[in-house]
Design an enzyme around this catalytic site. Structure first.
Site, PDB file in Angstrom:
ATOM      1  N   ASP A   1      -8.861  32.933 -36.019  1.00  0.00           N
ATOM      2  CA  ASP A   1     -10.183  33.332 -35.369  1.00  0.00           C
ATOM      3  C   ASP A   1     -11.133  32.866 -36.475  1.00  0.00           C
ATOM      4  O   ASP A   1     -12.294  32.397 -36.184  1.00  0.00           O
ATOM      5  CB  ASP A   1     -10.098  34.883 -35.310  1.00  0.00           C
ATOM      6  CG  ASP A   1      -9.563  35.723 -36.248  1.00  0.00           C
ATOM      7  OD1 ASP A   1      -9.139  35.187 -37.491  1.00  0.00           O
ATOM      8  OD2 ASP A   1      -9.275  36.951 -36.099  1.00  0.00           O
TER       9      ASP A   1
ATOM     10  N   THR B   1       3.697  11.597   4.298  1.00  0.00           N
ATOM     11  CA  THR B   1       4.795  11.747   3.171  1.00  0.00           C
ATOM     12  C   THR B   1       4.208  11.798   1.773  1.00  0.00           C
ATOM     13  O   THR B   1       4.484  12.603   0.860  1.00  0.00           O
ATOM     14  CB  THR B   1       6.013  11.115   3.394  1.00  0.00           C
ATOM     15  OG1 THR B   1       5.597   9.621   2.951  1.00  0.00           O
ATOM     16  CG2 THR B   1       6.652  11.155   4.459  1.00  0.00           C
TER      17      THR B   1
ATOM     18  N   ASP C   1      -9.675  29.693 -40.878  1.00  0.00           N
ATOM     19  CA  ASP C   1      -8.309  29.120 -40.097  1.00  0.00           C
ATOM     20  C   ASP C   1      -8.514  27.916 -39.561  1.00  0.00           C
ATOM     21  O   ASP C   1      -7.386  27.443 -39.026  1.00  0.00           O
ATOM     22  CB  ASP C   1      -7.908  30.557 -39.069  1.00  0.00           C
ATOM     23  CG  ASP C   1      -7.834  31.961 -39.252  1.00  0.00           C
ATOM     24  OD1 ASP C   1      -7.225  31.719 -40.828  1.00  0.00           O
ATOM     25  OD2 ASP C   1      -7.941  32.640 -38.849  1.00  0.00           O
TER      26      ASP C   1
ATOM     27  N   VAL D   1       0.994  -1.277  -0.019  1.00  0.00           N
ATOM     28  CA  VAL D   1      -0.016  -0.035  -0.102  1.00  0.00           C
ATOM     29  C   VAL D   1       0.958   1.259  -0.080  1.00  0.00           C
ATOM     30  O   VAL D   1       0.633   2.315  -0.779  1.00  0.00           O
ATOM     31  CB  VAL D   1      -0.996  -0.209   1.182  1.00  0.00           C
ATOM     32  CG1 VAL D   1      -1.580   1.232   1.524  1.00  0.00           C
ATOM     33  CG2 VAL D   1      -1.785  -1.183   1.017  1.00  0.00           C
ATOM     34  N   ALA D   2       1.781   1.198   0.946  1.00  0.00           N
ATOM     35  CA  ALA D   2       2.761   2.451   0.793  1.00  0.00           C
ATOM     36  C   ALA D   2       3.705   2.697  -0.353  1.00  0.00           C
ATOM     37  O   ALA D   2       3.922   3.690  -0.635  1.00  0.00           O
ATOM     38  CB  ALA D   2       3.819   2.281   2.355  1.00  0.00           C
TER      39      ALA D   2
ATOM     40  N   ASN E   1       3.287   6.521   4.891  1.00  0.00           N
ATOM     41  CA  ASN E   1       2.431   6.671   3.540  1.00  0.00           C
ATOM     42  C   ASN E   1       1.654   8.034   3.704  1.00  0.00           C
ATOM     43  O   ASN E   1       1.452   8.810   2.883  1.00  0.00           O
ATOM     44  CB  ASN E   1       1.831   5.420   3.152  1.00  0.00           C
ATOM     45  CG  ASN E   1       1.021   5.458   1.975  1.00  0.00           C
ATOM     46  OD1 ASN E   1       1.634   5.775   0.794  1.00  0.00           O
ATOM     47  ND2 ASN E   1      -0.492   5.441   1.926  1.00  0.00           N
TER      48      ASN E   1
ATOM     49  N   ASP F   1      -1.398  35.779 -35.264  1.00  0.00           N
ATOM     50  CA  ASP F   1      -1.754  37.076 -36.213  1.00  0.00           C
ATOM     51  C   ASP F   1      -1.280  38.381 -35.467  1.00  0.00           C
ATOM     52  O   ASP F   1      -0.703  38.508 -34.329  1.00  0.00           O
ATOM     53  CB  ASP F   1      -3.380  37.069 -35.794  1.00  0.00           C
ATOM     54  CG  ASP F   1      -3.984  35.957 -36.485  1.00  0.00           C
ATOM     55  OD1 ASP F   1      -3.416  35.510 -37.753  1.00  0.00           O
ATOM     56  OD2 ASP F   1      -5.163  35.391 -36.241  1.00  0.00           O
TER      57      ASP F   1
END
Length: 849
Positions: A590, A687, A594, A256-257, A684, A303
């Site tokens: 725009d 940290t 384009d 798990v850790a 765990n 542009d």
């Protein structure tokens, strides 16, 4: 809808009343993930379920304190995971709402940009080429209007529309492909044609980040390695005669850790937080993978108008009757025909109630600048406009670079044209000279073109005007055999901040490239002032571009800094040419035309103010302020996000490696187990959570924009990161084992030695988190107070550790004992010695360099 509402739109009060009565203009969609589901998904992990089952069993076996504590830690971890994921979901949902379509609507006599879902029946909306129709509407404006209805009908051909008869309806979700005008909303939401076939409307997809995918794959490999090590640790303990159940619990707790199951999730958190920061800097990211690519950008194609310049247009010169007239007063000398051409052939809007012309006008800055050159107030403008009626128009497009209208002046029809000087002049057969129509000779044409050269050399943008009053009829010949009137020279000054942004790009190894439809001289004058180019040889026009093959363009592209008089088709070629040279290209756009170039670019950027819906859909990012500086800021933020991801990957993996090696080394050397299952879970919790998240919001290093862009295919572990992780992780494990062994050797007892190992492991990781803030600088060179979230996270973790070893109840729960000063000296020595030596090395290395 009465005449007044057509003129000034609904009042805000009436619009709000209708919105409340009829509901928002939205299509019903699936609900998002509920908070409850997000919370319980934190337990949907095989290893966690094994730990829960094992803990329940230990409870039945009498170890109730351990069982309850482990379950509390599991729940606390789930709460941390839930907080991260819920915040990310909310951030992404907010971004989806911001990225939803907007509409230009007439309210209280003013044009406003609102979210399309706020539209109500009776609203007057403005539509133009590239817009997505926001609701079912009927057209009010005359003109050449065409819509793509393939979403509803499946037919790819555009459908022509008019403001009368049966063909005056436009429907939600369809795209305007030609024309410009007003429309009245007649149905919204589920009552629209789109609403009736709501199943066709898809929800916004969740973008899968390539980096997240890579780390998820890496996580699976690490899971296999960690589980293998945990099995070795467990079997070794059992072989040495230790309790089978205890060793099983040690193995599961260590898994798990050690398994970085939250690695990909933390990447999403970092990306979402970064996207939120970008939003504060006016850059709306539509697709999360774009954030990764931003940090690789090597070319920014931008542009000119409104992005590199202020988009605050002012007419500074007029050329007519063969003479140049400078702007030495507020209104220019009267030229009625020019006044008509630039006023009638125009798509501005105005508020008659406003006295001053600047307050009255609304619309494109170029068009409103032309009006300001001839009028002082809205009433005079209104009287002038009432003298004629527009009966037909051909909107401006980037290929023709012209706009034309047919006006009915009494019983006479007159066509007025405005556009790029060279295009207009080529279509003119005659010239208006002091009220007399004459043949437009070659010498007169050259004289007009020289006037254009002079104005563009002064950074003026030129618009030419022409007309015809005979043979006026809609058709292909409408814009031929015109009568030339004159030219307007418009100044659009560079943005003050753009020059610094261009310099910042160059220092960062990024090439700024200007792309504009303006004259070559105008583009060069602006580009030179901004520092984009130095000589005219770095400027190429669309006409010159057409003469180059793809191979020739590819060989020349790296020397070009400005593309002038280009059309959207040229943009696509430019993007492909830069990409062929292994550049990572950001491209702005725009207009509807384009969209292909924006989509082709590695980072497609749409203008938030002037951008069409089609271009927004094709883009990865939207500029909310249409400012070049915002693009540079987004690139910087992209680099920061990537660096922060590297930081917490370095931190998480090196710390997890240290935890695994601590248990593995003691097993190999047949030592007592240095950490109990509950202590491993405590490491765990203290940290892995808060400090890693805090690294995700670490501020940028001062030199973040002083290095070259990274390669797009660069591994996240490149530039020595994997070596740093392995070496630092190994040292954390070795130092923890040494602290544990010394504790046993000095006769402190097993429980105290384990407490020393626990403190060494946690504190060494909390010191390492500050090392991870920079890959080039030592702890001595970093200002620790620039990330208050990290300080708070570390302080919280230290407080948790101290509580577990000094509060009697928690001492019993975690099997710890209070440490004395001599024992703390050993802990702090082994926790900090490696970080101290590494910092000295980096400090001297950077000073020698």
């Amino acid at each position: 809808m009465n005449e007044r509402e057509l003129e000034s739109g609904l009042t805000q009060v009436e619009a709000e009343r209708r919105l409340k009565k009829y509901g928002p203009n939205t299509i019903e969609k699936k609900k998002g993930i509920s908070p409850v589901k997000i919370f319980f998904s934190q337990f949907n992990d095989f290893i966690t379920w094994i730990l829960i089952v094992a803990t329940v069993i230990s409870g039945f076996m009498g170890e109730k304190a351990d069982a309850i504590t482990i379950l509390i830690i599991i729940i606390m971890n789930a709460i941390l995971g839930f907080a991260q994921e819920f915040k990310t979901e909310r951030s992404l949902e907010t971004l989806k709402e911001l990225a939803s379509p907007t509409s230009r609507v007439l309210r209280n006599g003013k044009i406003k940009i609102i979210n399309a879902q706020e539209l109500v029946v009776g609203d007057v909306v403005f539509l133009e080429s590239g817009d997505k129709v926001p609701a079912d509407c009927i057209l009010l404006s005359k003109g050449n209007f065409m819509v793509d209805e393939s979403l509803l009908t499946g037919e790819s051909e555009g459908v022509g529309k008019s403001n009368f008869g049966k063909n005056n309806s436009v429907y939600m979700g369809t795209i305007v492909i030609k024309g410009k005008g007003k429309a009245k909303v007649v149905q919204t939401g589920m009552k629209t044609e789109m609403g009736k076939i709501a199943g066709m409307l898809q929800n916004i997809e969740k973008d899968r980040s390539p980096l997240k995918e890579k780390l998820a794959s890496l996580g699976k490999v690490l899971v296999v390695i960690c589980i293998a090590i945990c099995i070795i640790v467990t079997l070794t303990g059992v072989w040495r005669g230790q309790d089978k159940y205890e060793m099983f619990l040690v193995g599961v707790s260590l898994a798990v850790a050690a398994i970085p199951e939250g690695l990909a999730a933390i990447v999403t958190v970092a990306l979402a937080l970064g996207v939120s920061r970008m939003l504060k800097r006016n850059a709306l990211v539509r697709k999360l993978p774009a954030v990764e690519t931003l940090g690789c950008t090597s070319v920014i194609c931008s542009d000119k108008t409104g992005t590199l310049t202020e988009n605050k247009m002012t007419v500074k010169a007029l050329y007519f009757n063969g003479k140049m007239h400078k702007a030495d007063r507020e209104v220019f000398p009267e030229n009625m025909t020019m006044k008509k051409a630039f006023t009638y052939c125009n798509d501005f809007n105005f508020d008659i109630k406003k006295v001053h012309i600047s307050e009255a006008l609304m619309g494109d800055p170029t068009e409103t600048a032309l009006i300001k050159a001839f009028f002082k107030d809205g009433k005079t403008l209104k009287k002038f406009m009432d003298k004629a009626e527009r009966i037909y128009d051909i909107p401006f497009d980037s290929d023709r670079k012209m706009m034309s209208v047919i006006m009915k002046e009494g019983s006479k029809k007159v066509c007025y044209v405005k556009g790029a000087p060279e295009r207009v002049i080529n279509r003119c057969k005659y010239i208006l000279d002091r009220g007399e129509v004459k043949l437009f000779t070659s010498s007169e044409k050259n004289k007009a073109l020289r006037a254009v050269e002079n104005m563009t050399s002064d950074a003026l943008r030129c618009i030419a005007g022409a007309y015809k009053d005979s043979g006026v009829a809609a058709g292909k010949s409408l814009e031929n055999n015109l009568i030339f009137i004159g030219i307007a020279g418009i100044i659009d000054p560079p943005r003050k901040e753009a020059k610094d942004a261009v310099l910042k790009c160059k220092l960062a190894g990024i090439r700024p490239v200007m792309i504009t439809g303006d004259h070559k001289n105008t583009a060069f004058a602006i580009g030179k002032e901004l520092g984009i180019c130095k000589t005219q040889s770095q400027v190429i026009t669309g006409e010159e571009l057409d003469k180059l093959s793809d191979r020739q363009l590819s060989s020349k592209i790296q020397q070009v800094s400005i593309f002038a008089r280009v059309n959207p088709g040229h943009k696509l070629r430019i993007v492909k040419a830069f990409k062929a040279k292994d550049n990572i290209v950001a491209m702005t756009g725009d207009g509807v035309n384009d969209a292909p170039a924006v989509k082709e670019a590695d980072i497609g950027i749409c203008m938030g103010i002037s951008g069409t819906d089609v271009t927004k859909e094709a883009s990865s990012m939207i500029l909310l302020d249409d400012n070049f500086t915002t693009i540079v800021a987004a690139v910087e933020e992209g680099r920061v996000i990537y660096d922060n991801i590297r930081k917490f990957i370095r931190y998480l993996l090196s710390c997890n490696l240290g935890e695994v090696l601590t248990m593995l080394l003691t097993s190999i050397f047949a030592l007592e187990t240095p950490l109990l299952p509950i202590q491993i879970l405590m490491v765990n919790l203290a940290t892995d959570g808060l400090p890693a998240i805090a690294l995700g919001v670490d501020p940028p290093e001062g030199d973040i924009m002083k290095g070259r862009p990274r390669a797009k295919n660069e591994s996240i572990f490149a530039r020595g990161l994997s070596e740093k992780i392995i070496v630092r992780g190994a040292l954390i494990g070795v130092c923890t084992v040494l602290a544990f062994v010394i504790g046993l050797y000095l006769g402190f007892g097993l429980e105290t030695a384990r407490t020393m190992a626990l403190c060494t492991l946690i504190i060494s990781q909390l010191i390492h988190v500050f090392e991870c803030r920079s890959e080039k600088h030592s702890i001595f060179q970093i200002n620790v107070f620039t990330n208050i979230y990290l300080l708070a996270a570390v302080a919280t973790s230290i407080a948790m550790l101290l509580c577990t070893i000094y509060i009697p109840f928690l001492q019993m729960v975690f099997h710890t004992s209070p440490l004395i000063i001599s024992q703390w000296f050993i802990v702090l020595f082994f926790s900090g010695i490696i970080a101290f030596m590494n910092s000295l090395y980096l400090y001297f290395k950077s000073n020698i360099a």
